[in-house]
Write a protein that holds these residues in place. Structure first.
Motif, short mmCIF file in Angstrom:
data_model
loop_
_atom_site.label_atom_id
_atom_site.label_comp_id
_atom_site.label_asym_id
_atom_site.label_seq_id
_atom_site.Cartn_x
_atom_site.Cartn_y
_atom_site.Cartn_z
N GLU A 1 0.85 -1.19 0.00
CA GLU A 1 0.00 0.00 0.00
C GLU A 1 0.89 1.25 0.00
O GLU A 1 1.55 1.55 0.99
N TYR A 2 0.87 1.96 -1.12
CA TYR A 2 1.75 3.11 -1.30
C TYR A 2 0.94 4.32 -1.75
O TYR A 2 -0.09 4.19 -2.42
N PRO A 3 1.42 5.53 -1.45
CA PRO A 3 0.76 6.73 -1.96
C PRO A 3 1.07 6.93 -3.45
O PRO A 3 2.21 6.74 -3.88
N PHE A 4 0.06 7.33 -4.20
CA PHE A 4 0.22 7.64 -5.62
C PHE A 4 -0.44 8.99 -5.86
O PHE A 4 -1.61 9.18 -5.53
N VAL A 5 0.30 9.93 -6.42
CA VAL A 5 -0.15 11.31 -6.58
C VAL A 5 -0.39 11.61 -8.05
O VAL A 5 0.45 11.30 -8.91
N MET A 6 -1.54 12.23 -8.35
CA MET A 6 -1.83 12.76 -9.68
C MET A 6 -1.89 14.28 -9.57
O MET A 6 -2.52 14.81 -8.64
N ARG A 7 -1.27 14.97 -10.52
CA ARG A 7 -1.24 16.43 -10.50
C ARG A 7 -1.82 16.99 -11.79
O ARG A 7 -1.46 16.57 -12.88
N PHE A 8 -2.73 17.94 -11.63
CA PHE A 8 -3.28 18.70 -12.75
C PHE A 8 -2.81 20.15 -12.62
O PHE A 8 -2.70 20.65 -11.50
N PRO A 9 -2.54 20.86 -13.71
CA PRO A 9 -2.05 22.24 -13.61
C PRO A 9 -3.05 23.17 -12.95
O PRO A 9 -2.67 24.18 -12.35
N ASP A 10 -4.35 22.85 -13.05
CA ASP A 10 -5.39 23.63 -12.38
C ASP A 10 -6.65 22.77 -12.35
O ASP A 10 -6.72 21.70 -12.96
N VAL A 11 -7.64 23.23 -11.61
CA VAL A 11 -8.84 22.43 -11.42
C VAL A 11 -9.66 22.34 -12.71
O VAL A 11 -10.36 21.34 -12.94
N ALA A 12 -9.58 23.35 -13.57
CA ALA A 12 -10.32 23.30 -14.84
C ALA A 12 -9.83 22.14 -15.69
O ALA A 12 -10.63 21.46 -16.37
N THR A 13 -8.52 21.88 -15.67
CA THR A 13 -7.97 20.75 -16.42
C THR A 13 -8.49 19.43 -15.87
O THR A 13 -8.79 18.50 -16.62
N PHE A 14 -8.63 19.37 -14.56
CA PHE A 14 -9.19 18.16 -13.95
C PHE A 14 -10.63 17.96 -14.41
O PHE A 14 -11.03 16.85 -14.78
N HIS A 15 -11.45 19.01 -14.36
CA HIS A 15 -12.84 18.88 -14.78
C HIS A 15 -12.93 18.42 -16.24
O HIS A 15 -13.77 17.58 -16.59
N THR A 16 -12.07 18.96 -17.09
CA THR A 16 -12.05 18.53 -18.49
C THR A 16 -11.65 17.07 -18.61
O THR A 16 -12.25 16.31 -19.39
N ALA A 17 -10.67 16.65 -17.83
CA ALA A 17 -10.21 15.26 -17.88
C ALA A 17 -11.30 14.29 -17.45
O ALA A 17 -11.38 13.17 -17.96
#
Length: 301
Positions: free
Chosen positions: A192-208
Protein backbone atom coordinates in the motif's frame (compact mmCIF):
# COMPACT_ATOMS: atom_id res chain seq x y z
CA UNK A 1 10.30 14.14 29.66
CA UNK A 2 7.87 15.70 27.19
CA UNK A 3 7.21 14.67 23.57
CA UNK A 4 9.41 16.73 21.26
CA UNK A 5 6.47 17.82 19.12
CA UNK A 6 5.00 19.84 22.03
CA UNK A 7 7.56 22.59 21.39
CA UNK A 8 5.27 23.45 18.43
CA UNK A 9 2.10 23.41 20.53
CA UNK A 10 -0.39 26.16 19.68
CA UNK A 11 -3.40 25.01 21.76
CA UNK A 12 -4.92 21.97 23.41
CA UNK A 13 -8.34 21.00 24.75
CA UNK A 14 -9.46 18.37 27.27
CA UNK A 15 -11.78 16.60 24.85
CA UNK A 16 -12.12 13.45 26.97
CA UNK A 17 -13.54 15.42 29.90
CA UNK A 18 -15.76 17.61 27.73
CA UNK A 19 -17.31 14.55 26.11
CA UNK A 20 -17.67 12.76 29.46
CA UNK A 21 -19.67 15.76 30.69
CA UNK A 22 -22.03 15.19 27.74
CA UNK A 23 -22.33 11.45 28.39
CA UNK A 24 -19.87 10.30 25.70
CA UNK A 25 -16.55 8.47 25.71
CA UNK A 26 -13.81 8.11 23.09
CA UNK A 27 -12.62 4.73 21.91
CA UNK A 28 -10.94 5.96 18.73
CA UNK A 29 -10.69 9.22 16.77
CA UNK A 30 -11.39 8.68 13.06
CA UNK A 31 -10.72 12.15 11.69
CA UNK A 32 -9.86 15.70 12.78
CA UNK A 33 -10.47 18.57 10.37
CA UNK A 34 -10.24 22.35 10.72
CA UNK A 35 -12.73 24.07 8.42
CA UNK A 36 -13.17 27.76 7.60
CA UNK A 37 -16.64 28.89 6.56
CA UNK A 38 -17.06 31.53 3.84
CA UNK A 39 -17.90 33.93 6.69
CA UNK A 40 -14.33 33.50 7.99
CA UNK A 41 -15.39 31.62 11.12
CA UNK A 42 -13.26 28.56 11.94
CA UNK A 43 -14.27 25.21 13.41
CA UNK A 44 -12.54 21.95 14.28
CA UNK A 45 -14.57 18.81 13.58
CA UNK A 46 -13.64 15.61 15.43
CA UNK A 47 -15.22 12.37 14.17
CA UNK A 48 -14.83 9.65 16.80
CA UNK A 49 -16.10 6.21 17.84
CA UNK A 50 -17.39 5.48 21.32
CA UNK A 51 -18.36 1.80 21.08
CA UNK A 52 -21.94 2.56 20.04
CA UNK A 53 -21.18 4.06 16.64
CA UNK A 54 -19.67 7.26 15.33
CA UNK A 55 -20.16 10.69 16.85
CA UNK A 56 -19.08 14.16 15.77
CA UNK A 57 -17.80 16.78 18.18
CA UNK A 58 -17.50 20.39 16.96
CA UNK A 59 -15.13 22.94 18.54
CA UNK A 60 -14.19 26.50 17.70
CA UNK A 61 -11.02 27.00 15.68
CA UNK A 62 -8.92 28.01 18.69
CA UNK A 63 -9.88 24.92 20.73
CA UNK A 64 -11.39 27.12 23.45
CA UNK A 65 -15.01 25.95 23.30
CA UNK A 66 -16.99 22.81 22.55
CA UNK A 67 -19.99 23.80 20.44
CA UNK A 68 -21.72 20.44 20.61
CA UNK A 69 -21.62 16.74 19.84
CA UNK A 70 -23.83 14.98 17.31
CA UNK A 71 -24.76 11.31 16.94
CA UNK A 72 -26.97 11.59 13.84
CA UNK A 73 -27.27 8.72 11.37
CA UNK A 74 -26.26 11.12 8.59
CA UNK A 75 -22.75 11.87 9.85
CA UNK A 76 -19.88 11.13 7.49
CA UNK A 77 -16.15 11.57 7.06
CA UNK A 78 -16.71 14.03 4.19
CA UNK A 79 -16.01 17.53 5.57
CA UNK A 80 -15.91 20.84 3.66
CA UNK A 81 -17.14 24.43 3.62
CA UNK A 82 -19.95 24.93 1.07
CA UNK A 83 -19.22 28.53 0.08
CA UNK A 84 -22.38 30.14 1.51
CA UNK A 85 -21.68 30.04 5.24
CA UNK A 86 -22.17 26.35 6.08
CA UNK A 87 -19.88 23.50 7.04
CA UNK A 88 -20.80 20.06 5.69
CA UNK A 89 -20.04 16.70 7.32
CA UNK A 90 -21.73 13.85 5.51
CA UNK A 91 -25.38 14.95 5.37
CA UNK A 92 -24.98 17.22 8.40
CA UNK A 93 -24.96 20.98 7.78
CA UNK A 94 -23.71 23.51 10.35
CA UNK A 95 -24.70 27.16 9.89
CA UNK A 96 -21.50 28.98 10.84
CA UNK A 97 -23.30 32.16 11.91
CA UNK A 98 -25.98 30.70 14.18
CA UNK A 99 -24.13 27.45 15.03
CA UNK A 100 -27.32 25.50 14.37
CA UNK A 101 -27.62 22.21 12.54
CA UNK A 102 -29.80 20.83 9.76
CA UNK A 103 -29.66 18.06 7.20
CA UNK A 104 -28.56 18.46 3.59
CA UNK A 105 -30.30 16.64 0.77
CA UNK A 106 -30.25 12.93 1.62
CA UNK A 107 -27.79 11.95 -1.10
CA UNK A 108 -26.28 8.59 -0.11
CA UNK A 109 -22.96 9.45 -1.78
CA UNK A 110 -22.32 12.05 0.95
CA UNK A 111 -22.02 9.25 3.51
CA UNK A 112 -19.37 6.62 4.03
CA UNK A 113 -15.60 6.82 4.13
CA UNK A 114 -13.31 7.67 1.24
CA UNK A 115 -15.11 10.90 0.28
CA UNK A 116 -13.18 14.10 -0.41
CA UNK A 117 -14.62 17.42 -1.48
CA UNK A 118 -13.97 21.08 -2.22
CA UNK A 119 -15.81 24.31 -2.99
CA UNK A 120 -14.87 25.95 -6.30
CA UNK A 121 -15.84 29.66 -6.14
CA UNK A 122 -15.07 30.14 -9.83
CA UNK A 123 -17.95 27.78 -10.67
CA UNK A 124 -20.01 28.35 -7.46
CA UNK A 125 -20.30 24.60 -7.01
CA UNK A 126 -19.15 22.03 -4.49
CA UNK A 127 -17.57 18.81 -5.73
CA UNK A 128 -17.44 15.44 -3.98
CA UNK A 129 -15.00 12.81 -5.25
CA UNK A 130 -14.80 9.13 -4.36
CA UNK A 131 -13.72 5.75 -5.75
CA UNK A 132 -16.79 3.63 -6.63
CA UNK A 133 -14.33 0.78 -7.19
CA UNK A 134 -10.57 0.41 -7.14
CA UNK A 135 -9.90 1.46 -10.73
CA UNK A 136 -12.27 4.39 -11.19
CA UNK A 137 -13.03 7.87 -9.90
CA UNK A 138 -16.47 9.50 -9.66
CA UNK A 139 -17.23 13.21 -9.28
CA UNK A 140 -20.54 14.62 -8.07
CA UNK A 141 -21.47 18.28 -8.48
CA UNK A 142 -23.56 19.98 -5.79
CA UNK A 143 -24.98 23.48 -5.76
CA UNK A 144 -24.33 25.75 -2.79
CA UNK A 145 -25.97 24.44 0.35
CA UNK A 146 -26.27 20.83 -0.86
CA UNK A 147 -30.03 21.35 -1.05
CA UNK A 148 -30.58 18.93 -3.96
CA UNK A 149 -29.04 15.65 -5.05
CA UNK A 150 -25.67 15.86 -6.75
CA UNK A 151 -25.13 15.38 -10.47
CA UNK A 152 -22.66 12.58 -11.22
CA UNK A 153 -19.98 12.61 -13.89
CA UNK A 154 -20.23 8.83 -13.95
CA UNK A 155 -17.48 6.46 -12.88
CA UNK A 156 -14.42 7.30 -14.99
CA UNK A 157 -11.48 4.97 -15.59
CA UNK A 158 -8.15 6.07 -14.15
CA UNK A 159 -6.13 4.16 -16.75
CA UNK A 160 -6.60 3.03 -20.34
CA UNK A 161 -5.42 -0.46 -19.41
CA UNK A 162 -6.15 -1.87 -15.96
CA UNK A 163 -2.92 -2.18 -13.91
CA UNK A 164 -2.21 -5.07 -11.57
CA UNK A 165 -2.60 -2.75 -8.58
CA UNK A 166 -5.80 -1.26 -7.22
CA UNK A 167 -6.23 2.49 -6.59
CA UNK A 168 -8.48 4.12 -3.99
CA UNK A 169 -8.92 7.88 -3.55
CA UNK A 170 -7.47 8.99 -0.21
CA UNK A 171 -7.28 12.80 -0.34
CA UNK A 172 -7.31 15.84 -2.62
CA UNK A 173 -5.71 19.27 -2.51
CA UNK A 174 -7.53 22.32 -3.86
CA UNK A 175 -6.06 25.73 -3.01
CA UNK A 176 -7.68 27.88 -5.70
CA UNK A 177 -8.84 27.83 -9.34
CA UNK A 178 -5.42 28.85 -10.72
CA UNK A 179 -3.29 26.56 -8.51
CA UNK A 180 -2.28 22.97 -9.26
CA UNK A 181 -4.92 20.42 -8.28
CA UNK A 182 -3.79 17.15 -6.69
CA UNK A 183 -5.40 13.76 -6.15
CA UNK A 184 -3.93 11.22 -3.73
CA UNK A 185 -4.61 7.51 -4.12
CA UNK A 186 -3.62 4.51 -2.03
CA UNK A 187 -2.20 1.74 -4.23
CA UNK A 188 -2.80 -1.81 -3.05
CA UNK A 189 -1.95 -5.18 -4.52
CA UNK A 190 1.84 -5.03 -4.27
CA UNK A 191 1.73 -3.25 -0.90
CA UNK A 192 0.00 0.00 0.00
CA UNK A 193 1.75 3.11 -1.30
CA UNK A 194 0.76 6.73 -1.96
CA UNK A 195 0.22 7.64 -5.62
CA UNK A 196 -0.15 11.31 -6.58
CA UNK A 197 -1.83 12.76 -9.68
CA UNK A 198 -1.24 16.43 -10.50
CA UNK A 199 -3.28 18.70 -12.75
CA UNK A 200 -2.05 22.24 -13.61
CA UNK A 201 -5.39 23.63 -12.38
CA UNK A 202 -8.84 22.43 -11.42
CA UNK A 203 -10.32 23.30 -14.84
CA UNK A 204 -7.97 20.75 -16.42
CA UNK A 205 -9.19 18.16 -13.95
CA UNK A 206 -12.84 18.88 -14.78
CA UNK A 207 -12.05 18.53 -18.49
CA UNK A 208 -10.21 15.26 -17.88
CA UNK A 209 -13.26 13.85 -16.10
CA UNK A 210 -15.23 14.37 -19.30
CA UNK A 211 -12.65 12.59 -21.50
CA UNK A 212 -11.45 9.55 -19.53
CA UNK A 213 -9.24 7.74 -18.82
CA UNK A 214 -7.50 10.25 -16.60
CA UNK A 215 -4.04 9.15 -17.71
CA UNK A 216 -4.78 10.93 -21.01
CA UNK A 217 -3.74 14.26 -19.53
CA UNK A 218 -0.02 14.98 -19.87
CA UNK A 219 0.94 15.92 -16.33
CA UNK A 220 2.86 14.65 -13.37
CA UNK A 221 2.08 11.43 -11.53
CA UNK A 222 4.35 9.51 -9.20
CA UNK A 223 4.43 6.91 -6.47
CA UNK A 224 6.08 7.31 -3.07
CA UNK A 225 7.89 3.97 -2.46
CA UNK A 226 7.13 4.00 1.27
CA UNK A 227 4.21 2.21 2.90
CA UNK A 228 2.42 4.55 5.37
CA UNK A 229 1.29 3.01 8.63
CA UNK A 230 -2.51 2.52 8.57
CA UNK A 231 -2.75 4.57 5.35
CA UNK A 232 -1.92 7.75 7.24
CA UNK A 233 -0.91 10.20 4.52
CA UNK A 234 -2.01 13.79 3.80
CA UNK A 235 -1.79 16.36 1.01
CA UNK A 236 -0.83 19.87 2.09
CA UNK A 237 0.14 22.96 0.11
CA UNK A 238 3.69 22.48 1.45
CA UNK A 239 4.07 18.82 0.52
CA UNK A 240 2.82 15.30 1.00
CA UNK A 241 3.14 14.11 4.61
CA UNK A 242 3.48 10.38 5.31
CA UNK A 243 3.42 8.62 8.68
CA UNK A 244 6.20 6.05 8.55
CA UNK A 245 6.93 3.53 11.29
CA UNK A 246 9.83 1.10 11.36
CA UNK A 247 12.16 1.15 14.35
CA UNK A 248 10.76 4.58 15.16
CA UNK A 249 7.76 6.63 14.09
CA UNK A 250 8.39 9.55 11.74
CA UNK A 251 6.35 12.11 9.86
CA UNK A 252 8.09 12.56 6.51
CA UNK A 253 7.36 15.38 4.06
CA UNK A 254 7.76 14.91 0.30
CA UNK A 255 7.77 17.56 -2.45
CA UNK A 256 4.53 17.81 -4.41
CA UNK A 257 6.30 18.49 -7.70
CA UNK A 258 8.66 15.50 -7.61
CA UNK A 259 8.03 13.20 -4.67
CA UNK A 260 11.52 13.91 -3.30
CA UNK A 261 11.93 13.76 0.49
CA UNK A 262 12.14 17.23 2.08
CA UNK A 263 12.35 16.69 5.83
CA UNK A 264 11.01 14.57 8.68
CA UNK A 265 10.08 14.65 12.34
CA UNK A 266 10.32 11.82 14.89
CA UNK A 267 7.14 11.42 16.95
CA UNK A 268 5.63 9.15 19.60
CA UNK A 269 3.01 7.89 17.19
CA UNK A 270 1.51 5.17 19.38
CA UNK A 271 -0.43 7.80 21.32
CA UNK A 272 -1.64 9.79 18.31
CA UNK A 273 -5.22 9.08 17.31
CA UNK A 274 -6.88 10.93 14.42
CA UNK A 275 -3.59 12.47 13.27
CA UNK A 276 -4.25 15.04 10.52
CA UNK A 277 -2.71 18.00 8.70
CA UNK A 278 -4.39 21.15 7.43
CA UNK A 279 -4.42 21.53 3.67
CA UNK A 280 -2.69 24.92 3.88
CA UNK A 281 0.20 23.33 5.81
CA UNK A 282 0.03 25.65 8.83
CA UNK A 283 -1.15 23.29 11.59
CA UNK A 284 -1.46 19.62 12.43
CA UNK A 285 -3.66 17.88 14.99
CA UNK A 286 -3.98 14.68 16.97
CA UNK A 287 -5.88 13.28 19.93
CA UNK A 288 -3.53 12.17 22.72
CA UNK A 289 -5.03 8.91 23.99
CA UNK A 290 -2.89 9.08 27.16
CA UNK A 291 -4.07 12.47 28.37
CA UNK A 292 -7.42 12.78 26.58
CA UNK A 293 -6.40 16.11 25.08
CA UNK A 294 -6.90 17.33 21.52
CA UNK A 295 -3.65 18.92 20.33
CA UNK A 296 -3.14 21.72 17.80
CA UNK A 297 0.47 22.29 16.70
CA UNK A 298 2.39 24.43 14.23
CA UNK A 299 4.02 22.41 11.49
CA UNK A 300 7.81 22.09 11.85
CA UNK A 301 8.80 23.29 8.41
Amino acid sequence: MFPAELQNLEASYDLRQALADQGFSIRNVVKIERLTASTGKEFVFVLFEDGAGRKLSILDGELARNIGTRSDSYLGSLMLADGIGNIISGQLRLDATTETFSQTFADADLLGDGRSGFWDPSLTNSYVLFSPNQLQLERKTFSAGFSVAGTSSGAQNLFSAAPAEQYTLTDLLYTGPSSPFYLLFTVSGQGEYPFVMRFPDVATFHTAMMTPPLQNWQNLSYRIPIRPQDRRVWLTADGLVVFESDRESRLVRYALDSGAELDSKTVEGEWMSGLSFESDGDYWYYYDSRTGRLMKLWTWW
